[in-house]
Design a protein around this motif. Structure first.
Motif, PDB file in Angstrom:
ATOM      1  N   LEU A 112      -5.766   4.289  -0.760  1.00 38.15           N
ATOM      2  CA  LEU A 112      -5.900   3.596  -2.043  1.00 38.15           C
ATOM      3  C   LEU A 112      -4.622   2.876  -2.450  1.00 38.15           C
ATOM      4  O   LEU A 112      -4.663   1.782  -2.998  1.00 38.15           O
ATOM      5  CB  LEU A 112      -6.293   4.596  -3.134  1.00 38.15           C
ATOM      6  N   LEU A 113      -3.493   3.497  -2.160  1.00 35.97           N
ATOM      7  CA  LEU A 113      -2.227   2.916  -2.610  1.00 35.97           C
ATOM      8  C   LEU A 113      -1.936   1.576  -1.945  1.00 35.97           C
ATOM      9  O   LEU A 113      -1.503   0.615  -2.604  1.00 35.97           O
ATOM     10  CB  LEU A 113      -1.074   3.891  -2.329  1.00 35.97           C
ATOM     11  N   MET A 114      -2.182   1.489  -0.624  1.00 34.29           N
ATOM     12  CA  MET A 114      -1.786   0.260   0.080  1.00 34.29           C
ATOM     13  C   MET A 114      -2.680  -0.928  -0.273  1.00 34.29           C
ATOM     14  O   MET A 114      -2.166  -1.977  -0.654  1.00 34.29           O
ATOM     15  CB  MET A 114      -1.726   0.507   1.585  1.00 34.29           C
ATOM     16  N   ASP A 119       1.775   0.778  -2.924  1.00 32.78           N
ATOM     17  CA  ASP A 119       2.581   1.546  -1.985  1.00 32.78           C
ATOM     18  C   ASP A 119       3.908   0.825  -1.764  1.00 32.78           C
ATOM     19  O   ASP A 119       3.962  -0.410  -1.751  1.00 32.78           O
ATOM     20  CB  ASP A 119       1.842   1.704  -0.655  1.00 32.78           C
ATOM     21  N   ALA A 120       4.970   1.590  -1.587  1.00 34.58           N
ATOM     22  CA  ALA A 120       6.284   0.980  -1.363  1.00 34.58           C
ATOM     23  C   ALA A 120       6.301   0.176  -0.075  1.00 34.58           C
ATOM     24  O   ALA A 120       7.046  -0.798   0.058  1.00 34.58           O
ATOM     25  CB  ALA A 120       7.363   2.061  -1.321  1.00 34.58           C
ATOM     26  N   TRP A 528       8.097 -11.520   3.212  1.00 35.08           N
ATOM     27  CA  TRP A 528       9.337 -11.004   2.611  1.00 35.08           C
ATOM     28  C   TRP A 528       9.198  -9.545   2.184  1.00 35.08           C
ATOM     29  O   TRP A 528       9.954  -9.070   1.355  1.00 35.08           O
ATOM     30  CB  TRP A 528       9.745 -11.880   1.427  1.00 35.08           C
ATOM     31  N   ALA A 529       8.228  -8.835   2.775  1.00 37.58           N
ATOM     32  CA  ALA A 529       8.105  -7.411   2.480  1.00 37.58           C
ATOM     33  C   ALA A 529       9.410  -6.701   2.839  1.00 37.58           C
ATOM     34  O   ALA A 529      10.104  -7.078   3.789  1.00 37.58           O
ATOM     35  CB  ALA A 529       6.944  -6.812   3.265  1.00 37.58           C
ATOM     36  N   ALA A 530       9.744  -5.661   2.084  1.00 38.34           N
ATOM     37  CA  ALA A 530      11.061  -5.025   2.219  1.00 38.34           C
ATOM     38  C   ALA A 530      11.350  -4.577   3.636  1.00 38.34           C
ATOM     39  O   ALA A 530      12.461  -4.755   4.157  1.00 38.34           O
ATOM     40  CB  ALA A 530      11.153  -3.840   1.254  1.00 38.34           C
ATOM     41  N   GLU A 531      10.342  -3.990   4.308  1.00 34.95           N
ATOM     42  CA  GLU A 531      10.603  -3.439   5.643  1.00 34.95           C
ATOM     43  C   GLU A 531      10.796  -4.525   6.704  1.00 34.95           C
ATOM     44  O   GLU A 531      11.245  -4.230   7.812  1.00 34.95           O
ATOM     45  CB  GLU A 531       9.469  -2.497   6.068  1.00 34.95           C
ATOM     46  N   LEU A 532      10.455  -5.793   6.387  1.00 34.94           N
ATOM     47  CA  LEU A 532      10.635  -6.865   7.362  1.00 34.94           C
ATOM     48  C   LEU A 532      12.054  -7.419   7.359  1.00 34.94           C
ATOM     49  O   LEU A 532      12.456  -8.098   8.303  1.00 34.94           O
ATOM     50  CB  LEU A 532       9.637  -7.998   7.074  1.00 34.94           C
TER      51      LEU A 532
END
Length: 800
Positions: A112-114, A119-120, A528-532
């Motif tokens: 549900l979060l993603m 989700d972070a 530009w997602a943080a993990e990229l």
């Protein structure tokens, strides 16, 4: 991978294998437990799953299947099967692998979060299930049933699940009015022009971002002396018919031509055209003269009849003649239909090309309105021994492109200097603009089929799209009242025809499953997602996806209010990406300086009648500081209809394939498109153009033209100024000096006398990205994509 993740993945794989043998789950054991769930309501849970959950998983199945773009380490924790009827135990196994519903009052499953965007970690599929959506609510109930089956369905509503709009589908460009009028009566009133909806404030906070807006250059309070836009389907059809004759050519009565309007003199005679083989150095007129002319001058031979009289023929006695002109030329005719034997050069010399041959697939062949990367613009002047421009007796001692297929048609300084009604000889600002502004360098003409989806035009949004006159800059039959009046009388009809053109459809089968994955990535993946860790600065707005800049196309997203204010904005792209963010070769945007904008605003083509203190009403040059109001200058992200048929890419044609656009590391530095094979008996005697045969010359995997990679020092890359000046071991000073001069003076880039030998014409097929205005840098934010994601995006782009 941690032991915990490994155990969860193993459990999921066991569930996947079990699902391979599973059948219809109607009435199957509840929650994949192998037996009835506690509470005795397994059948109800199964019914709820079939009715409310299984349809929701169709979107997830686009990517979360073995071999899909989500088949990566983290994504494998949520995997579904190929067949929808097998997904109930897989959903349960994925829920468990992801830690169930978590712990505590605020705990919630990542399932549900993603997809709700909370989700972070980023979700490449975006946020298709917002917290207040029915999909989110239904899935929350289902996951609660996994944890506590007894009474989990109490109070849940029923009713059918609304079917999602498809992920694939495209209008293929053109203008919405033509689709609207299909099958409708002439009297039917037209809806608003979709481009006119792009005004300040539109799409605020939405996934697709606009920062350049529609301007009405034909307001009732501003008399511009031009035909009004159509208001009914009948008026639209009438304007289209007149525009087709003017623009298409093919010997039509009233066809327009280069610096001649629709007069009858032409740029040269058929008699002169028939003797061009002498300039080619051949011993006699070859039997394949028509093909060789098209190849040498970079144009396509169409299947529609486009006649000229061959030696000894009377054009009126032979219905125009038995020869076939390439699409960039047309024989002129009187209003009574008589043939003149005079030939005019028309818009298609730069704006129409060819992809494949008709025998290779439906829709292949001549592409009207495509970005023509074939053209050897101006070479016919050299071969004729005189200029094709009326009133100019000798070939112009300039070249308009450093490489075959490119040009600098928007030579701002030259156009303003020649057309300006007052050249202000004592104005130091004007002299600084005319003599010191950087040259724009090489340009690859944008595709016409996107004009109906662009509120502004040219690579940097220099003018409003409704500033129609600029489209007839090369048809202007001489500056002054007479020529300007001709443009005013004809430009509306010409624009109506041009904006009607559709992009060709991809001629082969598409991997639908892969293309649907690409559609999701195109519209929803945040680059530009943080993990990229994307090193390129994030754009100021939008959702960070391809669609954020290039527009929304898939019906599912076009009809999603999180993407567009109204579905009428489908396919519209109007984001001018800041110069340093896009990072592509800056020569073109730098040439459009503030001085160019200020002096250009008074130009006939810029609609000076509309200059207004209100920037929302001013339709003249659009990059002036007072119009931009803080918006940075840059390059306009184009709509992507028919992108497969418009290679090479970037505003200067520096990248030969879409793969190279998406993967900067794979762009060649010095490259050359393959040429049409020469007939054996003519080998070494003639110059062939770029090969357009689909099976032979088109790269269907990387989406673009096949090419050879060259190294500095290879044949054709000499003299040394053609090589990378920073690496050359001999003397880089001349190359550096020429680039410096072109960057500080608008005219030195043009120095050159064209090709006088076949070897020189062959060398002009080499694209060297080290030369001024031809850099292949930029668009680096797509480097964060995986190769699997690039393949999916390419498959999707085939469908537009």
């Amino acid at each position: 991978m941690t032991r915990s993740i490994a155990r969860r993945t193993a459990a999921l794989l066991i569930a996947l294998m079990a699902a391979g043998c599973a059948g219809d789950y109607e009435g199957a054991p509840g929650a994949g437990s192998g037996g009835p769930a506690p509470g005795g309501n397994a059948g109800s849970i199964d019914a709820f799953y079939k009715q409310r959950i299984e349809p929701r998983l169709a979107f997830c199945r686009t990517c979360h299947v073995p071999g899909g773009v989500a088949d990566v380490e983290d994504g494998r924790l949520f995997m579904l099967g190929v067949e929808p009827g097998n997904d109930q135990p897989l959903l349960r196994a994925s829920w468990e692998a992801l830690g169930g519903n978590g712990v505590g009052d605020q705990a919630e499953s990542r399932i549900l979060l993603m997809p709700s965007g909370r989700d972070a970690r980023s979700h490449s599929g975006g946020a298709p299930w917002p917290v207040d959506s029915a999909a989110y609510a239904d899935m929350a109930v289902m996951l609660a049933c996994f944890e506590h089956p007894a009474g989990c369905l109490d109070g849940t509503g029923g009713g059918p699940v609304v079917a999602d709009a498809p992920l694939l589908g495209s209008a293929r460009g053109g203008h919405a009015w033509f689709d609207f009028c299909e099958g409708r009566d002439d009297s039917v009133a037209l809806p608003p022009d979709p481009r006119s909806l792009v005004v300040p404030g539109v799409n605020a906070g939405k996934a697709v971002f606009f920062n350049a807006y529609w301007k009405d250059c034909h307001r009732e309070d501003v008399p511009v002396g031009e035909e009004d836009a159509p208001t009914t389907c009948g008026e639209l059809r009438d304007q289209w018919a007149r525009g087709e004759a003017l623009i298409k050519g093919d010997g039509a009565i009233g066809a327009g031509w280069y610096f001649g309007g629709s007069g009858l003199d032409g740029n040269f005679s058929a008699a002169d055209y028939n003797l061009l083989w002498q300039a080619w150095g051949l011993p006699g007129r070859p039997d394949n003269f028509d093909q060789l002319a098209a190849e040498r001058y970079g144009m396509a031979l169409g299947t529609a009849r486009n006649p000229y009289p061959m030696p000894g023929e009377n054009p009126d006695a032979s219905d125009g003649g038995s020869g076939q002109l390439p699409v960039g030329f047309t024989q002129l005719r009187g209003s009574d239909g008589t043939w003149t034997g005079n030939i005019g050069v028309n818009c298609h010399v730069c704006h129409s090309g060819k992809v494949g041959d008709p025998d290779e697939g439906e829709g292949l062949g001549v592409v009207f309105g495509g970005s023509n990367s074939l053209s050897e613009f101006g070479q016919i002047d050299i071969d004729l021994g005189g200029s094709a421009v009326p009133g100019v007796p000798l070939p112009l001692p300039v070249v308009v492109g450093k490489t075959r297929g490119t040009n600098n048609a928007l030579a701002l300084q030259i156009i303003v200097f020649l057309i300006a009604q007052d050249i202000r000889p004592l104005d130091p600002d004007f002299l600084g603009f005319a003599l010191l502004t950087p040259n724009g360098g090489s340009i690859d003409a944008p595709a016409w089929w996107n004009m109906g989806h662009r509120p502004v035009k040219f690579q940097d949004g220099f003018l409003a799209m409704d500033a129609l006159r600029s489209d007839f800059g090369f048809y202007l039959p001489g500056p002054g009242p007479g020529g300007f009046d001709w443009v005013r009388q004809h430009v509306r009809a010409g624009d109506t025809y041009i904006s009607s053109l559709k992009a060709p459809a991809w001629p082969q089968a598409v991997d639908t499953a892969l293309a649907e994955q690409g559609a999701v990535l195109f519209h929803a993946k945040d680059l530009w997602a943080a993990e990229l860790n994307n090193p390129v600065p994030r754009p100021e707005a939008g959702n960070g996806s391809c669609a954020s800049c290039h527009g929304a196309y898939a019906p599912r997203y076009v009809n999603d209010p999180a993407f567009l204010d109204t579905p009428a904005l489908e396919g519209i792209a109007s984001y001018i990406v800041p110069r340093d963010l896009i990072g592509t070769d800056p020569a073109r945007v730098d040439s459009d300086s503030e001085a160019a904008e200020q002096h250009g605003k008074d130009n006939f083509f810029a609609y000076p009648e509309t200059i207004n203190a209100d920037p929302d009403l001013d339709c003249s040059t659009q990059n002036r500081a007072e119009i931009r109001q803080g918006r940075e200058v840059g390059y306009l992200a184009p709509p992507l209809y028919g992108v497969w048929a418009s290679a090479p890419y970037f505003h200067n044609g520096a990248v030969p394939t879409v793969w190279g656009v998406l993967q900067p590391a794979d762009r060649p530095t010095i490259w050359r498109r393959v040429s049409t094979p020469t007939r054996p008996d003519q080998f070494g005697q003639v110059v062939m153009g770029y090969d357009t045969r689909f099976a032979r010359a088109y790269d269907r995997e990387r989406l673009g033209w096949k090419y050879d990679v060259l190294a500095c020092g290879d044949e054709g890359t000499t003299p040394y100024l053609d090589c990378n000046p920073s690496n050359h071991p001999d003397d880089p000073n001349l190359s550096l000096l020429l680039n410096l001069l072109s960057g500080s003076n608008p005219y030195t880039w043009y120095v050159g006398f064209g090709a006088t030998r076949n070897e020189q014409l062959e060398d002009r097929k080499i694209y060297n990205t080290a030369m001024y205005g031809q850099g292949n840098q930029g668009h680096d934010f797509t480097a964060v994509l995986t190769d699997q994601e690039r393949r999916a995006l390419i498959e999707y782009l085939k469908t537009l």
